[in-house]
Design an enzyme around this catalytic site. Sequence first.
Site, PDB file in Angstrom:
ATOM      1  N   ASP A  42      28.879  45.500  41.135  1.00 53.77           N
ATOM      2  CA  ASP A  42      30.240  45.888  41.479  1.00 53.77           C
ATOM      3  C   ASP A  42      30.771  46.781  40.360  1.00 53.77           C
ATOM      4  O   ASP A  42      30.556  46.496  39.178  1.00 53.77           O
ATOM      5  CB  ASP A  42      31.126  44.644  41.600  1.00 53.77           C
ATOM      6  CG  ASP A  42      31.886  44.596  42.913  1.00 53.77           C
ATOM      7  OD1 ASP A  42      32.570  45.586  43.203  1.00 53.77           O
ATOM      8  OD2 ASP A  42      31.798  43.593  43.624  1.00 53.77           O
ATOM      9  N   GLU A  65      34.541  51.166  48.521  1.00 52.07           N
ATOM     10  CA  GLU A  65      35.588  50.367  49.159  1.00 52.07           C
ATOM     11  C   GLU A  65      36.784  51.301  49.266  1.00 52.07           C
ATOM     12  O   GLU A  65      37.640  51.348  48.390  1.00 52.07           O
ATOM     13  CB  GLU A  65      35.941  49.127  48.337  1.00 52.07           C
ATOM     14  CG  GLU A  65      36.936  48.239  49.066  1.00 52.07           C
ATOM     15  CD  GLU A  65      37.602  47.192  48.187  1.00 52.07           C
ATOM     16  OE1 GLU A  65      38.031  46.168  48.727  1.00 52.07           O
ATOM     17  OE2 GLU A  65      37.725  47.399  46.969  1.00 52.07           O
ATOM     18  N   HIS A  72      33.665  38.995  50.166  1.00 55.55           N
ATOM     19  CA  HIS A  72      34.388  38.043  49.320  1.00 55.55           C
ATOM     20  C   HIS A  72      35.899  38.060  49.534  1.00 55.55           C
ATOM     21  O   HIS A  72      36.600  37.178  49.036  1.00 55.55           O
ATOM     22  CB  HIS A  72      34.087  38.355  47.850  1.00 55.55           C
ATOM     23  CG  HIS A  72      34.530  39.724  47.448  1.00 55.55           C
ATOM     24  ND1 HIS A  72      33.899  40.869  47.905  1.00 55.55           N
ATOM     25  CD2 HIS A  72      35.553  40.151  46.675  1.00 55.55           C
ATOM     26  CE1 HIS A  72      34.511  41.931  47.414  1.00 55.55           C
ATOM     27  NE2 HIS A  72      35.519  41.522  46.674  1.00 55.55           N
ATOM     28  N   ASP A  73      36.405  39.057  50.260  1.00 55.46           N
ATOM     29  CA  ASP A  73      37.842  39.163  50.536  1.00 55.46           C
ATOM     30  C   ASP A  73      38.204  38.791  51.971  1.00 55.46           C
ATOM     31  O   ASP A  73      39.393  38.757  52.314  1.00 55.46           O
ATOM     32  CB  ASP A  73      38.330  40.597  50.285  1.00 55.46           C
ATOM     33  CG  ASP A  73      38.410  40.952  48.812  1.00 55.46           C
ATOM     34  OD1 ASP A  73      38.557  40.027  47.987  1.00 55.46           O
ATOM     35  OD2 ASP A  73      38.329  42.153  48.478  1.00 55.46           O
ATOM     36  N   ASP A 106      34.702  49.369  43.722  1.00 50.72           N
ATOM     37  CA  ASP A 106      35.878  48.585  44.093  1.00 50.72           C
ATOM     38  C   ASP A 106      37.169  49.404  44.027  1.00 50.72           C
ATOM     39  O   ASP A 106      37.397  50.143  43.059  1.00 50.72           O
ATOM     40  CB  ASP A 106      35.994  47.391  43.125  1.00 50.72           C
ATOM     41  CG  ASP A 106      37.210  46.524  43.383  1.00 50.72           C
ATOM     42  OD1 ASP A 106      37.184  45.775  44.377  1.00 50.72           O
ATOM     43  OD2 ASP A 106      38.175  46.593  42.599  1.00 50.72           O
TER      44      ASP A 106
END
Length: 564
Positions: free
Chosen positions: A102, A264, A337-338, A207
Amino acid sequence: MEMQVANEWWQNEVIYQIYPMSFQDSNGDGIGDIPGIISRLDYLAEMGITMIWLSPVYQSPMVDNGYDISNYQAVNPIFGTLEDLEELIRQAQVRHIKIMLDLVVNHTSDQHPWFKAALADPKSKYHDYYIFKPGQGVGGEKAPNNWRSNFGNGSSWTKVSDRNEWYHHVFSPQQPDLNWENPALRQAIYDMITWWLKKGIAGFRVDAITFIKKDQDFADITPDGNDGLGKVKRKAENRPGIADFLQELNATTFAPYGAVTVGEASGVPYEEYDEFIGANGYFSMIFDFHYADIDIYSGSEMYKQRPWSIKEWRDRIFKSQLAIQKVGWGANFLENHDQPRSVSKFIKDPVWRNYYGATSLGVLYFFLRGTPFIYQGEEIGMENASRQGMNEFNDISTHNNYDRARAEGWSADEALAAVNKRSRDNARTPMQWNASPQCGFTTGIPWLAPAGNQPEHNVLDEQVDQRSTLNFYKAMIQLHYHSRWATTLTTGMFEPVLDTPDSVIAYRRVDREHDLLIMVNLSSQVQAINVEGGPILLTNWDPTLVKPGILQPYQALVMERKHG
């Protein structure tokens, strides 16, 4: 006309996202770690995984579970050491698995040495690594403007003690935004990225990257809540001028190493996708949230949920696929994960969630055009948790959204019900390796209470059950990548099928060799379909119950049509 796409290596990957805190604990402290991940590599290799996306393991105070980084070039001791991470890279390579990290470069932790130096001395070079502005009003006691934090509760500005200065943060106050307008800051970021690429990682999931450019007028905006504030994304998400930063980032770091990058990239309209993932795009592929977030109005206000239908979801998926297909490559996902667990979110009838619901969703997204991403536990059909009070939640965004709902006049029960459905904690409960109270995740007390559905969804039981979600995922991987239809299912064109009942999502994958039809019934009712029969390559129902022209409840199938 068929679009010609270069056969990039990352188009043939199956990517599995690991949330390190919750995957496997090796030392009994209740927190997942890197040695734990190493111990499960054979499981991933047997499933057919070829790349791991590792959520942040960097040094961090963990205010936002690792997305607040205090040292980009060190590993958080709760996860292990830098040597452990290097060993993970080596052990994965032995199993032909690549590692993707990430990359969080919109902000750092407020504990990062850069930010500490910026606070200590306004004249230091690090002060310009961040965004500081004087306050308004007498003594500067009022924030520089009325932008609301993306975590939904309060200003996106925090005052510096003892002086008339505020710092900006799109997310939490503990995540100060980096000042990408500063060339020295950008170079420091590029040096860090290159350092990691030299260690042999395959690339990055990038991210919150569309937030790195802020409107430089820092002007007030029209309020959109009773707090007098307006969403910060209106002035800080995908703003004019971001292209210069993203082009430089790619040319300086990713491109020279042939790295895979997944943006993202929230807030990017389809008309701009060519800039992001086209032939000269900033990233290899992109996550599209237009269909993933169909249940909410805004990602920063997940307590405000909206009604939606399967037909509307189908239309969004089709629009996304066609838009991405015109210009480049997509990253297909239902969970991360969100996000809440997909079976809890998309399968409206709970009776059908176990196996049938989970596998129908799997077929739906796994054979879309693009690289499929599997989030840990998705392959065993893990479901949401159900928390009885706010003291049971860990996620900072969940607490902020609950407080915001209460401030907007919601009752405590209404606010709790809303965040239960959408909390990021739903994805972060421990991986369910077996049916025991600790799920085989730890011998200690898990850092976050398990979801509680491990008797129904766990690896140990599903490995030996031939009609399990886990074994169905293995079959999907086998068909997609290791069958004579693999090329068609990878680079074949996507064509929507529109003549279906509203609860059925159907599409074709077509090239010069094959014409494949994917059909999914997302209802508990039998549906009649007008389609020519053909050899069935994969279905989640007993083949003896499959009838021409009929889809059973939550039935998914992949079939070959007569070509031409």
